[in-house]
Design a protein around this motif. Structure first.
Motif, mmCIF file in Angstrom:
data_model
loop_
_atom_site.group_PDB
_atom_site.id
_atom_site.type_symbol
_atom_site.label_atom_id
_atom_site.label_comp_id
_atom_site.label_asym_id
_atom_site.label_seq_id
_atom_site.Cartn_x
_atom_site.Cartn_y
_atom_site.Cartn_z
ATOM 1 N N SER A 182 0.797 -1.226 0.000
ATOM 2 C CA SER A 182 0.000 0.000 0.000
ATOM 3 C C SER A 182 0.830 1.277 0.000
ATOM 4 O O SER A 182 0.299 2.345 -0.295
ATOM 5 C CB SER A 182 -0.929 0.023 1.230
ATOM 6 O OG SER A 182 -1.832 -1.055 1.212
ATOM 7 N N VAL A 209 -2.078 1.367 5.786
ATOM 8 C CA VAL A 209 -2.869 0.176 6.080
ATOM 9 C C VAL A 209 -2.582 -0.864 5.005
ATOM 10 O O VAL A 209 -2.759 -0.619 3.804
ATOM 11 C CB VAL A 209 -4.366 0.503 6.112
ATOM 12 C CG1 VAL A 209 -5.187 -0.775 6.325
ATOM 13 C CG2 VAL A 209 -4.668 1.517 7.212
ATOM 14 N N ARG A 216 -2.974 -3.956 2.559
ATOM 15 C CA ARG A 216 -4.093 -4.618 1.897
ATOM 16 C C ARG A 216 -4.333 -6.007 2.463
ATOM 17 O O ARG A 216 -5.426 -6.567 2.313
ATOM 18 C CB ARG A 216 -3.845 -4.692 0.378
ATOM 19 C CG ARG A 216 -3.936 -3.349 -0.308
ATOM 20 C CD ARG A 216 -3.832 -3.456 -1.818
ATOM 21 N NE ARG A 216 -2.492 -3.740 -2.279
ATOM 22 C CZ ARG A 216 -2.131 -4.862 -2.884
ATOM 23 N NH1 ARG A 216 -3.020 -5.831 -3.098
ATOM 24 N NH2 ARG A 216 -0.887 -5.049 -3.296
ATOM 25 N N CYS A 217 -3.322 -6.562 3.134
ATOM 26 C CA CYS A 217 -3.510 -7.867 3.786
ATOM 27 C C CYS A 217 -4.570 -7.781 4.877
ATOM 28 O O CYS A 217 -5.260 -8.764 5.153
ATOM 29 C CB CYS A 217 -2.198 -8.328 4.409
ATOM 30 S SG CYS A 217 -0.869 -8.651 3.244
ATOM 31 N N ASP A 218 -4.656 -6.622 5.494
ATOM 32 C CA ASP A 218 -5.602 -6.463 6.603
ATOM 33 C C ASP A 218 -7.049 -6.437 6.135
ATOM 34 O O ASP A 218 -7.971 -6.539 6.938
ATOM 35 C CB ASP A 218 -5.290 -5.168 7.370
ATOM 36 C CG ASP A 218 -3.902 -5.188 7.975
ATOM 37 O OD1 ASP A 218 -3.350 -6.291 8.172
ATOM 38 O OD2 ASP A 218 -3.350 -4.102 8.240
ATOM 39 N N ASN A 219 -7.223 -6.258 4.822
ATOM 40 C CA ASN A 219 -8.577 -6.192 4.268
ATOM 41 C C ASN A 219 -8.991 -7.467 3.555
ATOM 42 O O ASN A 219 -10.055 -7.536 2.965
ATOM 43 C CB ASN A 219 -8.691 -5.011 3.302
ATOM 44 C CG ASN A 219 -8.446 -3.677 3.966
ATOM 45 O OD1 ASN A 219 -8.862 -3.456 5.105
ATOM 46 N ND2 ASN A 219 -7.721 -2.788 3.287
ATOM 47 N N LYS A 220 -8.081 -8.470 3.572
ATOM 48 C CA LYS A 220 -8.393 -9.723 2.870
ATOM 49 C C LYS A 220 -9.227 -10.653 3.749
ATOM 50 O O LYS A 220 -9.133 -10.621 4.954
ATOM 51 C CB LYS A 220 -7.085 -10.433 2.461
ATOM 52 C CG LYS A 220 -6.344 -9.691 1.352
ATOM 53 C CD LYS A 220 -5.086 -10.432 0.952
ATOM 54 C CE LYS A 220 -4.353 -9.736 -0.179
ATOM 55 N NZ LYS A 220 -3.115 -10.450 -0.574
#
Length: 269
Positions: free
Chosen positions: A174, A263, A265-269
């Motif tokens: 990100s 933030v 993008r892994c945190d949104n997977k």
């Protein structure tokens, strides 16, 4: 009596460290630098020719990393063990950390790896390599503004019969600070086809960049160079020529030398 060949090779160092100016503004990483396996693991039951493929290591990546470290007088951290033994660019809980099958090649020496052996390999190879990176970053951040982290990898020209068009790609999560000038610098070289998060996505939870760059708020870029372009010394030197001015500019860019958290993008997977 225990067979000496099965005893741990205590002389085996799981990492290679290149000393450099810790205020240089860039730290170079090479997760898959070599295809070596300590003697007690033998050849993992894998034919020697397989270790010369991308499943054994990232062809040419070490040579490019070492040449860039020399030119930039920058520290570099490189692994010394084959990714077939354990993959340092995976989190400790990743199911692909120790592969039983890699691009069609069966790895018999990994077939019966239990939790105890998995932990043994983590403790002996994976953790020391990442400990080296962490310690180097601690010193660099104490000596100067935060460094840019650049990780050097290579990829195969063809995957499952499909040619890959890129000469080089940039993987990222990100944080665009180092990525945008990296892509711009590569695309300015008119003879290159440059990929953006190809052929893999740069957002991989607990991989090397997530662990050491994303979580620390450090600017970063993971470079994938097509392996046939850097498989010999001439190719490695050519790519050091291409990359050196871009990395030198990044190391001097104030925006890239700040701690700034994005933030993942892994945190949104």
């Amino acid at each position: 009596m225990t067979d000496p060949a099965l005893m741990p090779d205590t002389s085996f160092q799981p990492y290679e460290y290149v000393h450099g100016d810790e205020s240089a503004g860039v730290l170079l990483l090479c997760d898959h630098a070599r295809n070596t396996v300590p003697q007690e693991y033998g050849d993992l039951g894998v034919p020697a020719a397989q270790f010369e493929r991308h499943i054994g290591y990232d062809i040419g990546a070490r040579a490019v990393t070492l040449e860039l470290a020399r030119r930039l007088n920058a520290p570099a951290c490189l692994s010394t063990f084959s990714r077939l033994l354990i993959d340092p660019n995976r989190g400790e809980d990743d199911p692909t950390l120790i592969m039983r099958l890699s691009d069609g090649a069966v790895v018999p020496g990994n077939a019966k790896v239990d939790q105890a052996e998995r932990q043994r390999r983590i403790d002996r190879f994976h953790k020391p390599y990442h400990g080296l990176i962490s310690g180097t970053l601690d010193r660099m951040m104490a000596a100067a503004p935060a460094p840019v982290i650049i990780s050097i990898h290579s990829f195969t020209p063809v995957w499952r019969g499909v040619p890959r068009p890129w000469h080089v790609t940039v993987l990222w999560d990100s944080d665009p600070r180092a990525v945008t000038p990296m892509l711009d610098g590569l695309r300015a070289q008119s003879d290159l086809i440059v990929g953006d998060n190809e052929p893999y996505d740069g957002a991989l939870e607990n991989d090397t960049m997530y662990r050491h760059a994303t979580k620390r708020g450090l600017s970063q870029a993971l470079l994938e160079v097509r392996q046939d372009l850097i498989a010999d010394e001439a190719g490695a030197l050519e790519w050091a020529d291409r990359l050196e001015p871009i990395l030198r500019n990044l190391s001097q860019a104030q925006d890239c030398r700040q701690v700034r958290h994005y933030v993942s993008r892994c945190d949104n997977k």
